[in-house]
Design a protein around this motif. Sequence first.
Motif, PDB file in Angstrom:
ATOM      1  N   LEU A 161     -10.547  -4.747  -2.523  1.00  0.00           N
ATOM      2  CA  LEU A 161      -9.759  -5.050  -3.706  1.00  0.00           C
ATOM      3  C   LEU A 161      -8.961  -6.322  -3.456  1.00  0.00           C
ATOM      4  O   LEU A 161      -8.134  -6.369  -2.540  1.00  0.00           O
ATOM      5  N   VAL A 162      -9.223  -7.364  -4.241  1.00  0.00           N
ATOM      6  CA  VAL A 162      -8.477  -8.621  -4.158  1.00  0.00           C
ATOM      7  C   VAL A 162      -7.533  -8.673  -5.350  1.00  0.00           C
ATOM      8  O   VAL A 162      -7.975  -8.722  -6.504  1.00  0.00           O
ATOM      9  N   TRP A 163      -6.248  -8.659  -5.058  1.00  0.00           N
ATOM     10  CA  TRP A 163      -5.236  -8.630  -6.125  1.00  0.00           C
ATOM     11  C   TRP A 163      -4.689 -10.044  -6.354  1.00  0.00           C
ATOM     12  O   TRP A 163      -4.326 -10.732  -5.410  1.00  0.00           O
ATOM     13  N   GLY A 164      -4.646 -10.472  -7.615  1.00  0.00           N
ATOM     14  CA  GLY A 164      -4.206 -11.830  -7.916  1.00  0.00           C
ATOM     15  C   GLY A 164      -5.272 -12.838  -7.548  1.00  0.00           C
ATOM     16  O   GLY A 164      -5.006 -13.820  -6.854  1.00  0.00           O
ATOM     17  N   ALA A 165      -6.483 -12.620  -8.029  1.00  0.00           N
ATOM     18  CA  ALA A 165      -7.652 -13.365  -7.554  1.00  0.00           C
ATOM     19  C   ALA A 165      -7.908 -14.672  -8.285  1.00  0.00           C
ATOM     20  O   ALA A 165      -8.859 -15.385  -7.957  1.00  0.00           O
ATOM     21  N   GLY A 166      -7.075 -15.037  -9.251  1.00  0.00           N
ATOM     22  CA  GLY A 166      -7.392 -16.200 -10.069  1.00  0.00           C
ATOM     23  C   GLY A 166      -7.036 -17.543  -9.489  1.00  0.00           C
ATOM     24  O   GLY A 166      -7.477 -18.569  -9.992  1.00  0.00           O
ATOM     25  N   PHE A 225     -17.432   4.489  -4.016  1.00  0.00           N
ATOM     26  CA  PHE A 225     -16.764   3.929  -2.845  1.00  0.00           C
ATOM     27  C   PHE A 225     -15.467   4.673  -2.553  1.00  0.00           C
ATOM     28  O   PHE A 225     -14.841   5.258  -3.450  1.00  0.00           O
ATOM     29  N   ALA A 226     -15.061   4.618  -1.291  1.00  0.00           N
ATOM     30  CA  ALA A 226     -13.728   5.052  -0.872  1.00  0.00           C
ATOM     31  C   ALA A 226     -13.010   3.813  -0.345  1.00  0.00           C
ATOM     32  O   ALA A 226     -13.365   3.282   0.705  1.00  0.00           O
ATOM     33  N   LEU A 227     -12.028   3.352  -1.065  1.00  0.00           N
ATOM     34  CA  LEU A 227     -11.366   2.080  -0.742  1.00  0.00           C
ATOM     35  C   LEU A 227     -10.446   2.235   0.459  1.00  0.00           C
ATOM     36  O   LEU A 227      -9.566   3.090   0.488  1.00  0.00           O
ATOM     37  N   GLU A 228     -10.649   1.362   1.459  1.00  0.00           N
ATOM     38  CA  GLU A 228      -9.798   1.342   2.647  1.00  0.00           C
ATOM     39  C   GLU A 228      -8.934   0.084   2.721  1.00  0.00           C
ATOM     40  O   GLU A 228      -7.879   0.115   3.347  1.00  0.00           O
ATOM     41  N   SER A 229      -9.388  -1.009   2.110  1.00  0.00           N
ATOM     42  CA  SER A 229      -8.767  -2.311   2.362  1.00  0.00           C
ATOM     43  C   SER A 229      -8.449  -3.044   1.067  1.00  0.00           C
ATOM     44  O   SER A 229      -9.195  -2.967   0.083  1.00  0.00           O
ATOM     45  N   GLY A 230      -7.349  -3.790   1.120  1.00  0.00           N
ATOM     46  CA  GLY A 230      -6.991  -4.655   0.012  1.00  0.00           C
ATOM     47  C   GLY A 230      -6.453  -5.973   0.518  1.00  0.00           C
ATOM     48  O   GLY A 230      -5.903  -6.053   1.622  1.00  0.00           O
ATOM     49  N   TYR A 231      -6.629  -7.025  -0.302  1.00  0.00           N
ATOM     50  CA  TYR A 231      -6.130  -8.354   0.035  1.00  0.00           C
ATOM     51  C   TYR A 231      -5.254  -8.819  -1.111  1.00  0.00           C
ATOM     52  O   TYR A 231      -5.735  -8.989  -2.240  1.00  0.00           O
ATOM     53  N   LEU A 232      -3.966  -9.024  -0.836  1.00  0.00           N
ATOM     54  CA  LEU A 232      -3.027  -9.505  -1.850  1.00  0.00           C
ATOM     55  C   LEU A 232      -2.966 -11.025  -1.784  1.00  0.00           C
ATOM     56  O   LEU A 232      -2.373 -11.593  -0.870  1.00  0.00           O
ATOM     57  N   VAL A 241      -0.955  -1.607  -3.142  1.00  0.00           N
ATOM     58  CA  VAL A 241      -0.749  -0.507  -2.198  1.00  0.00           C
ATOM     59  C   VAL A 241      -1.023   0.832  -2.876  1.00  0.00           C
ATOM     60  O   VAL A 241      -1.636   1.732  -2.286  1.00  0.00           O
ATOM     61  N   LYS A 242      -0.587   0.960  -4.114  1.00  0.00           N
ATOM     62  CA  LYS A 242      -0.834   2.197  -4.854  1.00  0.00           C
ATOM     63  C   LYS A 242      -2.326   2.434  -5.035  1.00  0.00           C
ATOM     64  O   LYS A 242      -2.816   3.576  -4.883  1.00  0.00           O
ATOM     65  N   ALA A 243      -3.069   1.377  -5.349  1.00  0.00           N
ATOM     66  CA  ALA A 243      -4.513   1.525  -5.545  1.00  0.00           C
ATOM     67  C   ALA A 243      -5.212   1.912  -4.244  1.00  0.00           C
ATOM     68  O   ALA A 243      -6.032   2.837  -4.209  1.00  0.00           O
ATOM     69  N   VAL A 244      -4.897   1.210  -3.160  1.00  0.00           N
ATOM     70  CA  VAL A 244      -5.525   1.514  -1.870  1.00  0.00           C
ATOM     71  C   VAL A 244      -5.089   2.897  -1.386  1.00  0.00           C
ATOM     72  O   VAL A 244      -5.897   3.678  -0.858  1.00  0.00           O
ATOM     73  N   GLY A 245      -3.816   3.217  -1.562  1.00  0.00           N
ATOM     74  CA  GLY A 245      -3.299   4.497  -1.085  1.00  0.00           C
ATOM     75  C   GLY A 245      -3.880   5.696  -1.791  1.00  0.00           C
ATOM     76  O   GLY A 245      -3.897   6.804  -1.229  1.00  0.00           O
ATOM     77  N   HIS A 246      -4.370   5.521  -3.005  1.00  0.00           N
ATOM     78  CA  HIS A 246      -4.952   6.630  -3.762  1.00  0.00           C
ATOM     79  C   HIS A 246      -6.078   7.311  -2.994  1.00  0.00           C
ATOM     80  O   HIS A 246      -6.286   8.521  -3.119  1.00  0.00           O
ATOM     81  N   PHE A 247      -6.802   6.538  -2.175  1.00  0.00           N
ATOM     82  CA  PHE A 247      -8.002   7.058  -1.520  1.00  0.00           C
ATOM     83  C   PHE A 247      -7.708   7.786  -0.209  1.00  0.00           C
ATOM     84  O   PHE A 247      -8.620   8.338   0.414  1.00  0.00           O
ATOM     85  N   LYS A 248      -6.456   7.763   0.220  1.00  0.00           N
ATOM     86  CA  LYS A 248      -5.993   8.564   1.373  1.00  0.00           C
ATOM     87  C   LYS A 248      -6.771   8.302   2.660  1.00  0.00           C
ATOM     88  O   LYS A 248      -6.942   9.191   3.491  1.00  0.00           O
ATOM     89  N   GLY A 273       1.378   5.831   3.764  1.00  0.00           N
ATOM     90  CA  GLY A 273       0.181   5.891   4.596  1.00  0.00           C
ATOM     91  C   GLY A 273      -0.657   4.636   4.588  1.00  0.00           C
ATOM     92  O   GLY A 273      -1.701   4.586   5.261  1.00  0.00           O
ATOM     93  N   VAL A 274      -0.247   3.612   3.851  1.00  0.00           N
ATOM     94  CA  VAL A 274      -0.971   2.336   3.830  1.00  0.00           C
ATOM     95  C   VAL A 274      -0.245   1.345   4.740  1.00  0.00           C
ATOM     96  O   VAL A 274       0.951   1.108   4.580  1.00  0.00           O
ATOM     97  N   ALA A 275      -0.960   0.785   5.707  1.00  0.00           N
ATOM     98  CA  ALA A 275      -0.384  -0.247   6.557  1.00  0.00           C
ATOM     99  C   ALA A 275      -0.365  -1.570   5.789  1.00  0.00           C
ATOM    100  O   ALA A 275      -1.361  -1.940   5.169  1.00  0.00           O
ATOM    101  N   VAL A 276       0.762  -2.258   5.805  1.00  0.00           N
ATOM    102  CA  VAL A 276       0.899  -3.550   5.133  1.00  0.00           C
ATOM    103  C   VAL A 276       1.229  -4.604   6.179  1.00  0.00           C
ATOM    104  O   VAL A 276       2.194  -4.461   6.925  1.00  0.00           O
ATOM    105  N   GLU A 277       0.404  -5.649   6.246  1.00  0.00           N
ATOM    106  CA  GLU A 277       0.631  -6.715   7.214  1.00  0.00           C
ATOM    107  C   GLU A 277       0.563  -8.075   6.528  1.00  0.00           C
ATOM    108  O   GLU A 277      -0.361  -8.340   5.757  1.00  0.00           O
ATOM    109  N   PHE A 278       1.539  -8.917   6.834  1.00  0.00           N
ATOM    110  CA  PHE A 278       1.527 -10.285   6.346  1.00  0.00           C
ATOM    111  C   PHE A 278       0.445 -11.061   7.096  1.00  0.00           C
ATOM    112  O   PHE A 278       0.191 -10.829   8.284  1.00  0.00           O
ATOM    113  N   VAL A 279      -0.210 -11.979   6.422  1.00  0.00           N
ATOM    114  CA  VAL A 279      -1.285 -12.770   7.034  1.00  0.00           C
ATOM    115  C   VAL A 279      -0.688 -13.775   8.015  1.00  0.00           C
ATOM    116  O   VAL A 279      -0.036 -14.740   7.615  1.00  0.00           O
ATOM    117  N   VAL A 280      -0.907 -13.527   9.285  1.00  0.00           N
ATOM    118  CA  VAL A 280      -0.471 -14.429  10.354  1.00  0.00           C
ATOM    119  C   VAL A 280      -1.614 -14.586  11.352  1.00  0.00           C
ATOM    120  O   VAL A 280      -2.447 -13.691  11.492  1.00  0.00           O
TER     121      VAL A 280
END
Length: 344
Positions: A161-166, A225-232, A241-248, A273-280
Amino acid sequence: MSKVTHQAAIGTRKGKPFIVQQRPTPTPGPCQVLVTPKALALNPVDYIMRDGFNVASFPVVLGSDAAGIITQVGPGVSNLKVGDRVLTFCQAFSQKGAPDFGAFQETVLVPVEFITPIPKSLSYIDAAALPLAIYTTATGYFVQLKVPREGYKPADKKAMLVWGAGGSIGTVAVQVAKILGFTVYATASAKHHDYLKSLGAHACFDYKDADVVSQVVKAIEGDGFALESGYLATGDLKQIVKAVGHFKSPHAKVAAAPFSFNMLWWRLYDWGGVAVEFVVPPPPADIDEFFKFVYTEWLKNLLDQKLIIASPKIELVDGGLGGIQTALGKLKSGVSGVKVVVEL
């Protein structure tokens, strides 16, 4: 004979307009090259740094995205030569505005691991749109989300899931996710949906819809699909986070590209339960090898095979170095679905 001086758009004081003037031309050291840019792309980090963030001292030369010609190579450089057409991720941010390393000048000093030769079919204008977006997406996928460098196969049934993809990062994030074998779901303004699908998005959703998270979840579940990953890429962290977290998933994670001072507490916050990491980037011991892979191998192959294109659409601003201040103003006031580029 090497040039002694060259023109640069110089920030002399915090928050002040750039002044185009002469400055000394550096000599490349070991594993460095000099590049003469033919096109420069602009990014929000440029006006953020102009206004004083992550700047060691003034004067500064800023800019991350450039495409041009190698004019001098330093000792130990064997894979590049004078005259090569290249794109480069310039080191203004990591060097805290040190003038030799910013893109906004006629000659920029670049470590070889941040150089990608470009095919003759790719214009400098298009090539300049890629370097920072490649840095951000490759780092997010390979470092934060731990995607294997070889990617996945269709049988692996992986969704992204890519959020803000434009925008500039989001459009490249869609392409890269598709290249890495994901089925890509993207949010953006409705006017960008057809373009994102042309870049590889399987389904698109309008982030302004009140039930956008429900729409995303329903579509992903409907496709099996069972979503595990998202890219903001940009936008509301809580929504993705809510969308990714839905899939537990026990491996649920979101890589977040936009800078925020709130990132200092992201890891401490309970994201359900969703890990959030800044891109570094990776740790210092691994960083040279990582970017050598990204720019000199992986991106080069993608360009040679025409698997990735410059995105989003280019908006040219006239004036060369003297037009950078105007271009930054345009960028800061808000653009949608375009990459602002200055041609030299």
